[in-house]
Write a protein that holds these residues in place. Structure first.
Motif, short mmCIF file in Angstrom:
data_model
loop_
_atom_site.label_atom_id
_atom_site.label_comp_id
_atom_site.label_asym_id
_atom_site.label_seq_id
_atom_site.Cartn_x
_atom_site.Cartn_y
_atom_site.Cartn_z
N ARG A 39 -3.55 6.49 -6.99
CA ARG A 39 -4.51 6.25 -8.07
C ARG A 39 -4.01 5.22 -9.05
N SER A 40 -2.70 5.15 -9.25
CA SER A 40 -2.14 4.19 -10.20
C SER A 40 -1.74 2.86 -9.56
N GLY A 41 -2.03 2.68 -8.27
CA GLY A 41 -1.79 1.40 -7.62
C GLY A 41 -0.52 1.28 -6.82
N VAL A 42 0.29 2.35 -6.74
CA VAL A 42 1.52 2.30 -5.96
C VAL A 42 1.18 2.19 -4.47
N ILE A 43 1.83 1.22 -3.79
CA ILE A 43 1.66 1.11 -2.33
C ILE A 43 2.97 1.35 -1.58
N GLY A 44 4.10 1.35 -2.30
CA GLY A 44 5.35 1.55 -1.62
C GLY A 44 6.47 1.97 -2.53
N VAL A 45 7.48 2.56 -1.89
CA VAL A 45 8.71 2.94 -2.60
C VAL A 45 9.86 2.82 -1.61
N THR A 76 -16.40 -7.46 -5.61
CA THR A 76 -17.46 -6.47 -5.69
C THR A 76 -17.18 -5.33 -4.73
N LEU A 77 -17.27 -4.11 -5.24
CA LEU A 77 -17.14 -2.93 -4.40
C LEU A 77 -18.44 -2.80 -3.61
N VAL A 78 -18.35 -2.91 -2.28
CA VAL A 78 -19.57 -2.86 -1.45
C VAL A 78 -19.72 -1.55 -0.70
N GLU A 79 -18.62 -0.79 -0.61
CA GLU A 79 -18.72 0.52 0.03
C GLU A 79 -17.65 1.44 -0.55
N GLU A 80 -18.08 2.64 -0.89
CA GLU A 80 -17.18 3.64 -1.45
C GLU A 80 -17.38 4.93 -0.68
N GLY A 81 -16.43 5.25 0.19
CA GLY A 81 -16.54 6.45 1.00
C GLY A 81 -16.30 7.70 0.18
N PRO A 82 -16.69 8.84 0.73
CA PRO A 82 -16.47 10.11 0.03
C PRO A 82 -15.00 10.51 0.07
N TRP A 83 -14.61 11.35 -0.87
CA TRP A 83 -13.27 11.92 -0.82
C TRP A 83 -13.18 12.82 0.40
N GLN A 84 -12.05 12.72 1.10
CA GLN A 84 -11.78 13.55 2.27
C GLN A 84 -10.41 14.18 2.08
N GLU A 85 -10.11 15.18 2.89
CA GLU A 85 -8.80 15.82 2.82
C GLU A 85 -8.06 15.60 4.14
N SER A 86 -6.80 15.21 4.03
CA SER A 86 -5.98 14.99 5.22
C SER A 86 -5.76 16.30 5.95
N ARG A 87 -5.81 16.21 7.26
CA ARG A 87 -5.60 17.41 8.09
C ARG A 87 -4.14 17.87 8.03
N VAL A 88 -3.24 17.01 7.60
CA VAL A 88 -1.81 17.35 7.57
C VAL A 88 -1.48 18.27 6.41
N ASP A 89 -1.87 17.86 5.18
CA ASP A 89 -1.46 18.65 4.03
C ASP A 89 -2.55 18.76 2.96
N GLY A 90 -3.76 18.32 3.27
CA GLY A 90 -4.85 18.42 2.31
C GLY A 90 -4.90 17.32 1.27
N THR A 91 -3.99 16.32 1.37
CA THR A 91 -4.02 15.20 0.43
C THR A 91 -5.40 14.54 0.47
N ARG A 92 -5.98 14.35 -0.71
CA ARG A 92 -7.30 13.71 -0.78
C ARG A 92 -7.15 12.19 -0.69
N LEU A 106 -3.07 10.70 -5.39
CA LEU A 106 -1.75 11.16 -5.81
C LEU A 106 -1.24 10.26 -6.92
N GLU A 107 -0.37 10.80 -7.73
CA GLU A 107 0.43 10.01 -8.68
C GLU A 107 1.85 10.10 -8.18
N VAL A 108 2.38 8.97 -7.75
CA VAL A 108 3.74 8.95 -7.20
C VAL A 108 4.51 7.79 -7.81
#
Length: 178
Positions: free
Chosen positions: A25-31, A153-169, A137-139
């Motif tokens: 959510r805060s823009g982190v792509i890597g660590v 321009t935002l042209v498509e915004e999918g719905p929130w989903q939950e990962s089958r692994v741990d429920g991460t949205r 997530l905030e990481v």
């Protein structure tokens, strides 16, 4: 190229230069050279979006891929590096090496820039679309996605989903340059 591969699953044919990333959510792509989460659905989305196109990445991104996935199958893999000797190293096996971004993007095929942070920042000037996964997530991290800013321009915004692994949205967004 099949119609499905040509569109990357989208409604319009894929042309030009795209960028693909997952961010917090805060823009982190890597660590520390890796992704701070594991969302298999995002990896499947990445495979669908990049299809059989050319993927362009920096050397550190290439080296962060597990060796069994290098080169990424079904795609032309172009690795950017300033190190002229790297092309003849064992690490470069399966990669085409380019020493500047313009040369890497010089193709009539669809191209997807896939990281890292410096390559995204430089690639923003060339890109006409972004496939973005937002991970709810905030990481902490040391690499951020570039700010798209005006002209996108935002042209498509999918719905929130939950990962089958741990429920991460997570959700998928599609941006186009206006």
């Amino acid at each position: 190229m099949s119609d499905a591969a040509a569109t990357g699953g989208w409604t319009e044919p894929v042309r030009g230069v795209g960028m693909v990333w997952a961010r917090s959510r805060s823009g982190v792509i890597g660590v520390d050279g890796g992704m701070p989460w594991h969302v298999p659905e995002d990896l499947a989305h990445f495979r669908q979006v990049t299809g059989d196109a050319t993927v362009v990445m920096g050397r550190r991104t290439w080296e962060s891929l597990p060796p069994r996935f290098r080169p990424l199958p079904g795609r032309r893999n172009v690795v950017l590096t300033r190190d002229a000797a790297w092309a003849s190293s064992d690490q470069a096996a399966g990669a085409e090496v380019a020493h500047d971004l313009a040369a890497a993007l010089d193709t009539d095929e669809p191209v997807w820039i896939m990281g890292g942070g410096q390559v995204y920042a430089a690639g923003l000037a060339f890109a006409d679309r972004v496939a973005e996964t937002v991970v709810d997530l905030e990481v902490p991290g040391d690499t951020l996605a570039p700010e798209l800013g005006e002209g996108w321009t935002l042209v498509e915004e999918g719905p929130w989903q939950e990962s089958r692994v741990d429920g991460t949205r997570f959700r998928f967004l599609e941006w186009r340059r206006a």
